[in-house]
Enzyme design. Sequence first.
Site, mmCIF file in Angstrom:
data_model
loop_
_atom_site.group_PDB
_atom_site.id
_atom_site.type_symbol
_atom_site.label_atom_id
_atom_site.label_comp_id
_atom_site.label_asym_id
_atom_site.label_seq_id
_atom_site.Cartn_x
_atom_site.Cartn_y
_atom_site.Cartn_z
ATOM 1 N N TYR A 228 -50.227 -29.893 35.498
ATOM 2 C CA TYR A 228 -50.525 -29.197 34.232
ATOM 3 C C TYR A 228 -49.797 -29.918 33.114
ATOM 4 O O TYR A 228 -48.571 -30.098 33.178
ATOM 5 C CB TYR A 228 -50.073 -27.738 34.301
ATOM 6 C CG TYR A 228 -50.782 -26.991 35.406
ATOM 7 C CD1 TYR A 228 -52.026 -26.411 35.193
ATOM 8 C CD2 TYR A 228 -50.218 -26.920 36.676
ATOM 9 C CE1 TYR A 228 -52.702 -25.759 36.220
ATOM 10 C CE2 TYR A 228 -50.878 -26.272 37.709
ATOM 11 C CZ TYR A 228 -52.117 -25.695 37.479
ATOM 12 O OH TYR A 228 -52.782 -25.067 38.497
ATOM 13 N N LYS A 319 -35.827 -17.863 29.798
ATOM 14 C CA LYS A 319 -35.917 -17.672 31.236
ATOM 15 C C LYS A 319 -36.041 -16.199 31.630
ATOM 16 O O LYS A 319 -35.501 -15.326 30.946
ATOM 17 C CB LYS A 319 -34.642 -18.236 31.902
ATOM 18 C CG LYS A 319 -34.470 -19.739 31.773
ATOM 19 C CD LYS A 319 -35.350 -20.502 32.707
ATOM 20 C CE LYS A 319 -34.738 -21.199 33.855
ATOM 21 N NZ LYS A 319 -33.497 -21.800 33.926
ATOM 22 N N CYS A 416 2.574 -0.141 40.154
ATOM 23 C CA CYS A 416 3.919 0.452 40.049
ATOM 24 C C CYS A 416 4.496 0.921 41.372
ATOM 25 O O CYS A 416 5.590 1.481 41.407
ATOM 26 C CB CYS A 416 3.897 1.606 39.052
ATOM 27 S SG CYS A 416 3.073 3.062 39.719
ATOM 28 N N CYS A 431 -3.302 6.661 41.366
ATOM 29 C CA CYS A 431 -1.873 6.359 41.392
ATOM 30 C C CYS A 431 -1.165 7.604 40.881
ATOM 31 O O CYS A 431 -1.572 8.195 39.879
ATOM 32 C CB CYS A 431 -1.598 5.179 40.468
ATOM 33 S SG CYS A 431 0.108 5.103 39.920
#
Length: 681
Positions: A228, A319, A416, A431
């Site tokens: 093409y 794209k 910690c 925590c």
Amino acid sequence: MLDHEKNKLIERMRQLIQVLAQHNHAYYVMDQPSISDHEYDQIFHQLKDLEQQYPAYVQADTPTQKVGGKALSKFVTVQHAVPMLSLGNVFKQEDLFAFARRVEERLPQQNIQYDVELKLDGLAISLWYEKGVLVKGVTRGDGETGEDITQNVKTIRNLPKVLTTKNFVPELLEVRGEVLMPKSGFEKLNVYNESVGEKTFANPRNAAAGSLRQLDPTIAASRPLAFYAYGIAQCEPMHELDSMHESLHWLTTFGFEIAERQFLCDSISEVQEKYEQIQQERDELSVEIDGMVIKVDSLKQQKQLGFLSREPRWATAYKFPAVAALTKVEQIDWQVGRTGALTPVARLQPVTVGGVEVSNVTLHNIGEIQKLDVRVGDTVSVYRAGDVIPKVERVWHDLRIDKLTKVNLPSQCPVCDSPVVMPEGEALARCSGGLFCAAQRIEAIRHFVSRKAMDIEGLGDRWVESLLHLELLKDVSDIYQLYLHREQLLSIEKMGEKSVQNLIDAIEQSKKTTLARFIYALGIRGVGETTARMLASHFQGLDAIRCANVEELQKVPDVGEITAEWIIDFFQAQHNIEVIDRLMTVGLVWDVPTASTTQPLNGQSWVLTGTLSELNREQATQMLQALGARVSGSVSSKTKCLVAGEKAGSKLDKAQKLGIDILSEQEFIVLMNSYGQSSNT
Ligand code: IVH
């Protein structure tokens, strides 16, 4: 190589071969592809790389050896007269628009049209016609030099070997375009190859590439290839064409085929529409495409725009997003948020997905890790659609070699070391370090100074980071000691006398606040602005809140059992008490809030909807809150009243159905005034 290394290498190769064979079978025999072409290629290349590194161990049944691999050096190298350049890429609308802006800036006051073409996913080649006869076909190669594949090119059926036209035939015509294997031919080829035990191809692109690189032209001849055309590199004597779309049409008059779709667009938003349209129609096309190519249509304008290094300024590839890409988990880290929630983050070998490099992906929580059974060292498919956050879509358990260790929830906070807790029935682990935890601290400071909390204007992220770095902010109470460190503040880059003074002033001003703001600023889990206000007006003082038990806390309209427990947890943590005590010594002052019983709209739920013209939402909200009401985002049977501005929609309908009181903006203002509230107060 040591024996066990060799065994491991062979095991890996066998594994890759087996996975490729399974997916070939799924794709070509069962017609049920189980992975994307991109993923297949990645696995294929992993195998190829290993084979290149350790050629002595290449397995007899490897799929990499069946096609290609011939001595390509035997093709003659040719220098391109006009280099075959590449295209810049864009992946999203804003980048496309930026491309158009750059074009427009260079062509002020000019009318610009865009030629929009399919981005054919094959191989770029260049064809030379002398006096209308095909004399040479060359691969793109590195853009400067390619390989002479004339013999193979001559076998491509839809490509004119002699230019037939009623019009003039140029002395020299160099046409550029893409060689592809159309989808139907590709499928037939694979069915045939499968039946004779030959290698099947992963995708039409590989099939086309494999066919063109055969030294024996009878092989290319037996393959359903097509060409093409998409451009003219040289024409002598020069043609008189003005535009890209005319050029392509002109080429068809010589017998060249062009791609099955092409658009001429008057604006970049039209280009965007075509891009979206083709994305929908992609499956119906006879050939594979991986996006669109956008070209400025006028050849004169193309000339004016020229090139930037190796890419034309007048064209870009737009794209389509990659569906998924394969990569490896290198590490799994646990991040700690403001409320102490631990979120697992997979650190990946960087991989491009939909045009964006991805190297981190959240795994959400330990439950998700267990569901996926993802481990460090695993191969994973990363998926990303448009702007959506990338996610791990699949874990390739059958590509594991080593015994990979199961991921467990850490028992201690990674920042910690405080114990990690995960209350039953909850998805998130936390925590327990509270403000003692550095990770929670930085978020806690950001929250403490924010506009709806202590509102310390000027203590933005940049300051916070520098101050943490200088160890001047161990917790939020240190904010009020900053004036003692003027010299150090001045040492921070770009912080002059004036900004330091402004900061110190802002901190000083924030000392005059409200109890509600202060409670909100503490960042207690479950205590947002509204709850903080209700706590303040119910308890009338900080000490009362600190000492309240679950039952007492639940008397506050907004506080349920869980929030009550969180509040108690907060005030029981030693480090939180220390921070609060320090804050109490710096001279914070707050107004005693109006006792709840004296507030006329106490505990009522109000909803604002539509556009308000005299007031803004925030003013209306503040007035209602000052009278003890809470402002909710949705209408329910508990709603006391709906204030409906212009263009009120579904909330108004619902309120009408439920028989809830409805006020117009004017009625609302009158009512507020009757309670002594106005937008200026
Ligand atoms: S025009 C100056 N048009 O995309 C560059 N390229 O990244 C002119 N491609 O190697 C290229 N379809 O193989 C152009 N309609 C199309 C295309 C196209 C596919 C490929 C081509 C080139 C690559 C550039």
